[in-house]
Design a protein around this motif. Structure first.
Motif, PDB file in Angstrom:
ATOM      1  N   MET A 116       1.149  -1.469   0.115  1.00 31.43           N
ATOM      2  CA  MET A 116      -0.073  -0.282  -0.058  1.00 31.43           C
ATOM      3  C   MET A 116       0.601   1.415   0.244  1.00 31.43           C
ATOM      4  O   MET A 116       2.224   1.370   0.498  1.00 31.43           O
ATOM      5  CB  MET A 116      -1.058   0.048   1.608  1.00 31.43           C
ATOM      6  N   ARG A 117       0.251   2.225  -0.548  1.00 31.19           N
ATOM      7  CA  ARG A 117       1.045   3.788  -0.453  1.00 31.19           C
ATOM      8  C   ARG A 117       0.551   4.278   0.205  1.00 31.19           C
ATOM      9  O   ARG A 117      -0.187   4.672   0.383  1.00 31.19           O
ATOM     10  CB  ARG A 117       0.392   4.407  -1.813  1.00 31.19           C
ATOM     11  N   ASP A 118       1.771   4.446   1.501  1.00 22.67           N
ATOM     12  CA  ASP A 118       1.071   6.223   2.394  1.00 22.67           C
ATOM     13  C   ASP A 118       1.904   6.924   2.125  1.00 22.67           C
ATOM     14  O   ASP A 118       2.927   7.241   1.365  1.00 22.67           O
ATOM     15  CB  ASP A 118       1.078   5.035   3.895  1.00 22.67           C
ATOM     16  N   SER A 119       0.783   8.282   2.689  1.00 18.72           N
ATOM     17  CA  SER A 119       1.843   9.335   1.965  1.00 18.72           C
ATOM     18  C   SER A 119       2.630   9.405   3.355  1.00 18.72           C
ATOM     19  O   SER A 119       3.533  10.966   3.501  1.00 18.72           O
ATOM     20  CB  SER A 119       0.182  10.218   3.093  1.00 18.72           C
ATOM     21  N   SER A 169     -10.322  -9.001  -2.282  1.00 15.53           N
ATOM     22  CA  SER A 169     -11.355  -8.087  -2.156  1.00 15.53           C
ATOM     23  C   SER A 169     -10.706  -7.022  -1.221  1.00 15.53           C
ATOM     24  O   SER A 169     -11.083  -5.836  -1.409  1.00 15.53           O
ATOM     25  CB  SER A 169     -12.822  -8.284  -1.350  1.00 15.53           C
ATOM     26  N   PHE A 170      -9.442  -7.194  -0.141  1.00 12.46           N
ATOM     27  CA  PHE A 170      -9.544  -6.492   0.935  1.00 12.46           C
ATOM     28  C   PHE A 170      -7.825  -5.547   0.766  1.00 12.46           C
ATOM     29  O   PHE A 170      -8.359  -4.738   0.538  1.00 12.46           O
ATOM     30  CB  PHE A 170      -8.636  -7.012   2.017  1.00 12.46           C
ATOM     31  N   SER A 171      -7.454  -6.596  -0.146  1.00 11.20           N
ATOM     32  CA  SER A 171      -6.031  -5.711  -1.608  1.00 11.20           C
ATOM     33  C   SER A 171      -7.580  -4.172  -1.958  1.00 11.20           C
ATOM     34  O   SER A 171      -6.852  -3.062  -2.117  1.00 11.20           O
ATOM     35  CB  SER A 171      -5.409  -6.063  -1.996  1.00 11.20           C
ATOM     36  N   ASP A 172      -7.983  -4.037  -2.849  1.00 15.07           N
ATOM     37  CA  ASP A 172      -8.778  -3.492  -3.985  1.00 15.07           C
ATOM     38  C   ASP A 172      -9.854  -2.226  -2.401  1.00 15.07           C
ATOM     39  O   ASP A 172      -9.340  -1.219  -2.676  1.00 15.07           O
ATOM     40  CB  ASP A 172     -10.467  -4.075  -4.448  1.00 15.07           C
ATOM     41  N   VAL A 173     -10.122  -2.300  -1.564  1.00 11.37           N
ATOM     42  CA  VAL A 173     -10.671  -2.115  -0.449  1.00 11.37           C
ATOM     43  C   VAL A 173      -9.816  -1.305   0.227  1.00 11.37           C
ATOM     44  O   VAL A 173      -9.661   0.019   0.136  1.00 11.37           O
ATOM     45  CB  VAL A 173     -11.523  -3.131   0.984  1.00 11.37           C
ATOM     46  N   ILE A 174      -8.812  -1.634   0.887  1.00  9.18           N
ATOM     47  CA  ILE A 174      -7.374  -0.501   0.949  1.00  9.18           C
ATOM     48  C   ILE A 174      -6.677   0.383   0.094  1.00  9.18           C
ATOM     49  O   ILE A 174      -6.834   1.719   0.040  1.00  9.18           O
ATOM     50  CB  ILE A 174      -6.340  -1.455   2.031  1.00  9.18           C
ATOM     51  N   LYS A 176      -9.043   1.471  -2.481  1.00 11.70           N
ATOM     52  CA  LYS A 176      -9.282   2.508  -2.848  1.00 11.70           C
ATOM     53  C   LYS A 176     -10.249   3.480  -1.638  1.00 11.70           C
ATOM     54  O   LYS A 176     -10.373   4.765  -1.893  1.00 11.70           O
ATOM     55  CB  LYS A 176     -11.302   1.854  -2.748  1.00 11.70           C
ATOM     56  N   LEU A 177      -9.905   2.868  -0.052  1.00 14.24           N
ATOM     57  CA  LEU A 177     -10.285   4.132   0.830  1.00 14.24           C
ATOM     58  C   LEU A 177      -9.238   4.603   1.150  1.00 14.24           C
ATOM     59  O   LEU A 177      -9.483   6.434   1.740  1.00 14.24           O
ATOM     60  CB  LEU A 177     -10.312   2.850   2.237  1.00 14.24           C
ATOM     61  N   ASN A 178      -7.960   4.713   0.531  1.00  9.12           N
ATOM     62  CA  ASN A 178      -6.572   5.425   0.744  1.00  9.12           C
ATOM     63  C   ASN A 178      -6.487   5.354   2.309  1.00  9.12           C
ATOM     64  O   ASN A 178      -6.122   7.035   2.643  1.00  9.12           O
ATOM     65  CB  ASN A 178      -6.663   6.703  -0.321  1.00  9.12           C
ATOM     66  N   ILE A 179      -7.001   4.767   3.465  1.00  8.14           N
ATOM     67  CA  ILE A 179      -6.326   5.409   4.895  1.00  8.14           C
ATOM     68  C   ILE A 179      -5.101   5.495   4.910  1.00  8.14           C
ATOM     69  O   ILE A 179      -4.139   4.601   4.654  1.00  8.14           O
ATOM     70  CB  ILE A 179      -7.683   4.301   5.407  1.00  8.14           C
ATOM     71  N   PRO A 180      -4.404   6.600   5.411  1.00 10.40           N
ATOM     72  CA  PRO A 180      -2.809   6.092   6.375  1.00 10.40           C
ATOM     73  C   PRO A 180      -2.881   5.439   7.060  1.00 10.40           C
ATOM     74  O   PRO A 180      -3.500   4.554   8.174  1.00 10.40           O
ATOM     75  CB  PRO A 180      -3.406   7.825   7.305  1.00 10.40           C
ATOM     76  N   ALA A 181      -1.500   4.470   6.837  1.00 18.61           N
ATOM     77  CA  ALA A 181      -1.351   3.552   8.151  1.00 18.61           C
ATOM     78  C   ALA A 181      -1.195   3.839   9.148  1.00 18.61           C
ATOM     79  O   ALA A 181      -1.816   3.321  10.346  1.00 18.61           O
ATOM     80  CB  ALA A 181       0.413   2.868   7.572  1.00 18.61           C
ATOM     81  N   LEU A 182      -1.066   5.008  10.154  1.00 18.66           N
ATOM     82  CA  LEU A 182      -1.482   5.147  10.958  1.00 18.66           C
ATOM     83  C   LEU A 182      -3.194   4.938  11.846  1.00 18.66           C
ATOM     84  O   LEU A 182      -2.992   5.272  13.358  1.00 18.66           O
ATOM     85  CB  LEU A 182      -1.155   6.942  12.311  1.00 18.66           C
ATOM     86  N   ASP A 183      -3.903   5.146  10.900  1.00 18.89           N
ATOM     87  CA  ASP A 183      -5.253   5.026  11.121  1.00 18.89           C
ATOM     88  C   ASP A 183      -5.728   4.335  11.148  1.00 18.89           C
ATOM     89  O   ASP A 183      -7.356   4.354  11.280  1.00 18.89           O
ATOM     90  CB  ASP A 183      -5.993   6.328  10.030  1.00 18.89           C
ATOM     91  N   LEU A 184      -5.106   2.808  10.310  1.00 17.55           N
ATOM     92  CA  LEU A 184      -5.981   1.799  10.135  1.00 17.55           C
ATOM     93  C   LEU A 184      -6.430   1.297  11.373  1.00 17.55           C
ATOM     94  O   LEU A 184      -7.802   0.875  10.918  1.00 17.55           O
ATOM     95  CB  LEU A 184      -5.123   0.613   8.928  1.00 17.55           C
ATOM     96  N   ALA A 185      -6.131   1.492  12.177  1.00 18.46           N
ATOM     97  CA  ALA A 185      -6.646   0.643  13.784  1.00 18.46           C
ATOM     98  C   ALA A 185      -8.319   1.255  13.933  1.00 18.46           C
ATOM     99  O   ALA A 185      -8.903   0.125  14.371  1.00 18.46           O
ATOM    100  CB  ALA A 185      -5.924   0.578  15.234  1.00 18.46           C
ATOM    101  N   SER A 186      -8.087   2.378  13.491  1.00 18.68           N
ATOM    102  CA  SER A 186      -9.288   2.914  13.938  1.00 18.68           C
ATOM    103  C   SER A 186     -10.562   2.491  13.123  1.00 18.68           C
ATOM    104  O   SER A 186     -11.437   3.685  13.119  1.00 18.68           O
ATOM    105  CB  SER A 186      -9.338   4.914  14.065  1.00 18.68           C
ATOM    106  N   ARG A 187     -10.162   2.259  11.812  1.00 14.47           N
ATOM    107  CA  ARG A 187     -11.224   2.099  10.993  1.00 14.47           C
ATOM    108  C   ARG A 187     -11.311   0.801  10.384  1.00 14.47           C
ATOM    109  O   ARG A 187     -11.840   0.575   9.513  1.00 14.47           O
ATOM    110  CB  ARG A 187     -10.999   2.756   9.737  1.00 14.47           C
ATOM    111  N   TYR A 188     -11.561  -0.274  11.481  1.00 17.06           N
ATOM    112  CA  TYR A 188     -10.972  -1.386  11.033  1.00 17.06           C
ATOM    113  C   TYR A 188     -12.807  -2.316  10.394  1.00 17.06           C
ATOM    114  O   TYR A 188     -12.892  -2.723  10.156  1.00 17.06           O
ATOM    115  CB  TYR A 188     -10.801  -2.602  12.369  1.00 17.06           C
TER     116      TYR A 188
END
Length: 370
Positions: A116-119, A169-174, A176-188
């Motif tokens: 994944m590409r993180d900003s 599907s998990f790869s596609d969703v990650i 599309k949502l473009n969630i920062p790595a540090l915010d992944l835990a809050s958006r499970y």
């Protein structure tokens, strides 16, 4: 099949499935030559659906209940068998029981890391795992597309396909949502809902299955990234690094003073800390002094001094640092020193540039006689 089994099959007219497993999706009722008597009793328990198959074609479907198999409650079977009137002889049909209960203890995970590409961190790899539930919602589609003629179809025969779908599907969703790595835990929950929606879209009409629940238990970052995050967190907790270093030096000097018997190691550590403190204080004092009369003249060339402590060479130190060391007692008169231009090491008190630092203070004049 033996004679006894054959006779028993002909006498039994109750068709039922007592499911004592947790992972069976489809079970075929065993009957000699698939012969079912006219008026046989079909018992379908809660969490089950029964399907009749005649000559390879899916016929009637029965929801939970108690049925007596006659032409009145087998319309499709009656049509397929060309029964224009009532029949008395046994008929051939396969009876499949489909479990419609949820199978809840299934697990999924990413067999390989997902890019994944993180900003903030750039391209990174992540892993994820969790649990999901499986349920049959369209028995006819399940029989056509998955089960076929399998007489005992278990959930693990399809979980490999479902795990692959979930991972894709998990790869596609990650992405599309473009969630920062540090915010992944809050958006499970958001990620899990999006992944479940994509999986259900693939399996509901195609295979007659549903995924009632999908849970993301953990998304982990590479070990190197986690260590970098721990370091950044520690630095954030420390705050002002200069003040933290001063605190550490003060603690070390206090510990050295409380352990006078520590020997050369404690003495060397105290000397180094004292020089470091002097080095930090001198620039601050110089910066605090107001400039008078325009730009100050360039500083004179400083002499770099080296000292020998316990067989080790320390330095270089400026004259101000040497003065601080003499004042604190860490540089003594017999301490061996050396600087550029000296032929050899010499005692500090014998070096003209340093001798004045060891001169005894002049006592005040005596009081006048009374």
């Amino acid at each position: 099949m033996g004679l006894f089994d054959k006779l028993r099959g002909e006498l039994i007219d109750i068709i039922e499935w007592i499911d004592d497993s947790n992972h069976t999706l489809v079970w075929r009722f065993p009957r000699y030559n698939n012969e079912i008597k006219n008026g046989a009793h079909l018992i379908v328990r809660p969490g089950q659906v029964a399907v009749l198959v005649h000559d390879g074609e899916i016929a009637d479907l029965y929801q939970p209940g108690h049925y007596e198999l006659t032409t009145q409650n087998m319309p499709i079977m009656t049509t397929l068998a060309s029964w224009k009137y009532g029949f008395e002889s046994p008929f051939k049909a396969e009876v499949y029981f489909v479990s419609t209960r949820q199978i809840t203890d299934l697990k999924w995970g990413t067999p390989n890391p997902i890019m994944m590409r993180d900003s903030e961190f750039g391209p990174i790899r992540i892993r994820a795992f969790g649990t999901y539930a499986l349920k049959a919602i369209e028995p006819k589609a399940l029989l056509r597309e998955i089960v076929g003629t399998d007489g005992d179809f278990q959930s693990d025969e399809i979980t490999g396909l479902l795990r692959s779908m979930i991972t894709s599907s998990f790869s596609d969703v990650i992405g599309k949502l473009n969630i920062p790595a540090l915010d992944l835990a809050s958006r499970y929950q958001e990620i899990a809902a999006a992944v479940r929606a994509e999986v259900v879209e693939q399996i509901d009409d195609e295979y007659g299955l549903d995924c009632p629940q999908l849970i993301v238990v953990n998304i982990s970052l590479p070990e190197a990234v986690e260590k970098a995050l721990d370091t950044r967190t520690s630095m954030g907790v420390i705050g002002d690094m200069n003040r933290f270093q001063q605190y550490q030096m003060g603690q070390a000097m206090t510990a050295a003073a409380e352990n006078p018997g520590g020997g050369g190691a404690a003495e060397g550590m105290g000397l180094g800390m004292g020089f470091a403190m002097a080095n930090r204080m001198m620039p601050q004092m110089g910066a605090a002094a107001p400039a008078a009369g325009g730009a100050p003249p360039p500083p004179p060339p400083s002499v770099a001094w080296h000292i020998a402590v316990n067989g080790e060479t320390r330095g270089p130190f400026t004259m101000q640092q040497m003065a601080a060391g003499v004042s604190s007692g860490e540089v003594k008169a017999d301490t061996a020193v050396w600087s550029a231009g000296m032929q050899a090491w010499a005692a500090a008190s014998t070096v003209p540039q340093l001798a004045s630092l060891f001169a005894a203070a002049t006592p005040p004049p005596p009081p006048p006689p009374a």
